[in-house]
Design an enzyme around this catalytic site. Structure first.
Site, PDB file in Angstrom:
ATOM      1  N   THR A 181       0.836  -1.201   0.000  1.00  0.00           N
ATOM      2  CA  THR A 181       0.000   0.000   0.000  1.00  0.00           C
ATOM      3  C   THR A 181       0.865   1.243   0.000  1.00  0.00           C
ATOM      4  OG1 THR A 181      -1.765  -1.052   1.230  1.00  0.00           O
ATOM      5  CG2 THR A 181      -1.576   1.319   1.496  1.00  0.00           C
ATOM      6  N   VAL A 210     -12.355  -6.228   2.311  1.00  0.00           N
ATOM      7  CA  VAL A 210     -11.871  -4.858   2.470  1.00  0.00           C
ATOM      8  C   VAL A 210     -10.833  -4.876   3.598  1.00  0.00           C
ATOM      9  CG1 VAL A 210     -12.520  -2.535   3.240  1.00  0.00           C
ATOM     10  CG2 VAL A 210     -13.972  -3.760   1.613  1.00  0.00           C
ATOM     11  N   GLY A 233       0.731  -3.363   5.128  1.00  0.00           N
ATOM     12  CA  GLY A 233       0.855  -4.755   5.559  1.00  0.00           C
ATOM     13  C   GLY A 233      -0.489  -5.460   5.628  1.00  0.00           C
ATOM     14  N   HIS A 234      -0.518  -6.546   6.374  1.00  0.00           N
ATOM     15  CA  HIS A 234      -1.729  -7.378   6.461  1.00  0.00           C
ATOM     16  C   HIS A 234      -2.815  -6.622   7.223  1.00  0.00           C
ATOM     17  CE1 HIS A 234       1.199 -10.366   5.295  1.00  0.00           C
ATOM     18  NE2 HIS A 234       0.240 -11.261   5.136  1.00  0.00           N
ATOM     19  N   GLY A 235      -3.749  -6.111   6.466  1.00  0.00           N
ATOM     20  CA  GLY A 235      -4.752  -5.212   7.027  1.00  0.00           C
ATOM     21  C   GLY A 235      -5.532  -5.796   8.184  1.00  0.00           C
TER      22      GLY A 235
HETATM   23  C1  SD4 Z   1      -4.634  -4.355   3.037  1.00  0.00           C
HETATM   24  N1  SD4 Z   1      -2.957  -3.031   4.104  1.00  0.00           N
HETATM   25  O1  SD4 Z   1      -5.526  -4.321   2.212  1.00  0.00           O
HETATM   26  C2  SD4 Z   1      -3.488  -3.440   2.844  1.00  0.00           C
HETATM   27  C3  SD4 Z   1      -2.553  -4.166   2.012  1.00  0.00           C
HETATM   28  C4  SD4 Z   1      -1.287  -3.525   1.751  1.00  0.00           C
HETATM   29  O2  SD4 Z   1       0.699  -2.660   2.405  1.00  0.00           O
HETATM   30  O3  SD4 Z   1      -0.905  -3.518   0.663  1.00  0.00           O
HETATM   31  N2  SD4 Z   1      -0.559  -3.053   2.678  1.00  0.00           N
HETATM   32  O4  SD4 Z   1      -4.594  -5.162   3.963  1.00  0.00           O
END
Ligand code: SD4
Length: 320
Positions: A181, A210, A233-235
């Site tokens: 992101t 989402v 990161g892992h949302g």
């Molecule tokens: C998400 N945080 O959709 C975002 C993904 C992402 O770097 O690319 N974070 O979880």
């Protein structure tokens, strides 16, 4: 609670070019405002656009919007906007949000066929009584506002999807491809602070998923009295702690941007046993223009820009 002393031995050296150095960065102090900070290597071209606006006297809000539009339009950045990795059903679905110095916020989630979701989010903030529009409603609103409906899948995204379909395994690889992101924070020369965040989310996610990025307080939070924070990161892990809001509140209570980012990562560490396959990272800026980035795993980078130029910095991490 983390003390300032725990960070004194960190190198404060600032890189001079845009090539990532091996130096781990503690908080970076800007000589003067304005300042911009953003996530990952693609933060460099985004920051360059933002700092140009800021140095010309533009607002933090215009800077963050214009800055993150750079990777949104770049098909080689496959985690943001045009040409992204799709979900497992082959659809690119985008999440984005923006916040200004007055505490106003706008957001879109699960938006398809629009190259610049951050600009739709700004329209939601400025032209509607709402904070968030989602899915078909967000698309309808964007079209009414004059945004063009486009095919966002490129040959490269289609090829990546077909390759993924062979095994159809959802096993995100940390720091690689699927969680980059772009989140950006800026303080303009008047000391006003804004932020933006835009993403295609986790590659090959379930259709309808989402993440944290469009959620105010999770993917992004700004408070003009204190500072701003944004996540990558892992949302799912960021959403569970409302990480960006947490970072800002920790700064309100006296922590530096670096200490606050670290403590927010530690909140996730303390409540999850197996984090081998999980990456999260935060960036933060305070009112004086001090910036920082910190991640769970090694490998996170962030761009910092001020009047002296743009640097790409290796973030410190909990796991080395
Ligand atoms: C998400 N945080 O959709 C975002 C993904 C992402 O770097 O690319 N974070 O979880």
């Amino acid at each position: 609670m983390i003390t300032r002393r725990q960070f004194v031995n960190r190198s404060l050296a600032v890189t001079t070019g845009v090539t990532l150095t091996g130096t781990i960065q503690a908080s970076l102090k800007s000589k003067n405002l304005p300042v911009a900070v953003s996530t990952w290597d693609h933060g460099v071209p985004a920051n360059k656009e933002a700092i140009k606006i800021l140095l010309n006297g533009g607002t933090a809000l215009d800077a963050v919007e214009s800055g993150v539009r750079v990777p949104e339009a770049d098909p080689d950045v496959m985690t943001v906007g045009y040409g992204s990795f799709p979900d497992r059903d082959g659809h690119i679905t985008l999440d984005a949000c923006i916040m200004d110095e007055k505490g106003n916020a706008g957001s879109v989630s699960f938006l398809q066929h629009i190259k610049h979701p951050v600009s739709v989010a700004r329209k939601v903030m400025e032209d509607t009584p709402h904070v968030m529009l989602s899915g078909a409603g967000a698309l309808k609103f964007a079209l009414e506002k004059g945004f063009k409906k486009e095919e966002l899948m490129t040959e490269k995204s289609t090829a990546a999807w077909k390759k993924w379909l062979v095994k159809s395994e959802y096993k995100p690889v940390i720091n690689i491809e699927n969680h980059d992101t772009i989140s950006m924070l800026a303080v303009d020369k008047h000391g006003n602070l804004s932020g933006a965040c835009t993403t295609s989310g986790m590659a090959f996610k379930m259709h309808g998923r989402v993440g944290d990025s469009p959620i105010i307080g999770a993917g992004l939070y700004c408070d003009n009295e204190v500072g701003g924070a944004a996540a990558t990161g892992h949302g799912e892990y960021v959403m569970r702690t409302l990480g960006s809001f947490l970072v800002v509140e920790l700064m309100r209570n006296g922590l530096s941007p670096m200490e606050a980012c670290k403590e927010a990562v530690m909140r996730t560490v303390r409540t999850n046993k197996d984090l081998n396959r999980v990456q999260i990272g935060y960036i933060a800026v305070n009112k004086t223009g001090e910036t920082a980035g910190f991640s769970l795993h090694e490998g996170f980078s962030f761009a910092h820009s001020d009047k002296e130029g743009t640097t790409l910095n290796k973030a410190d991490s909990y796991l080395k």
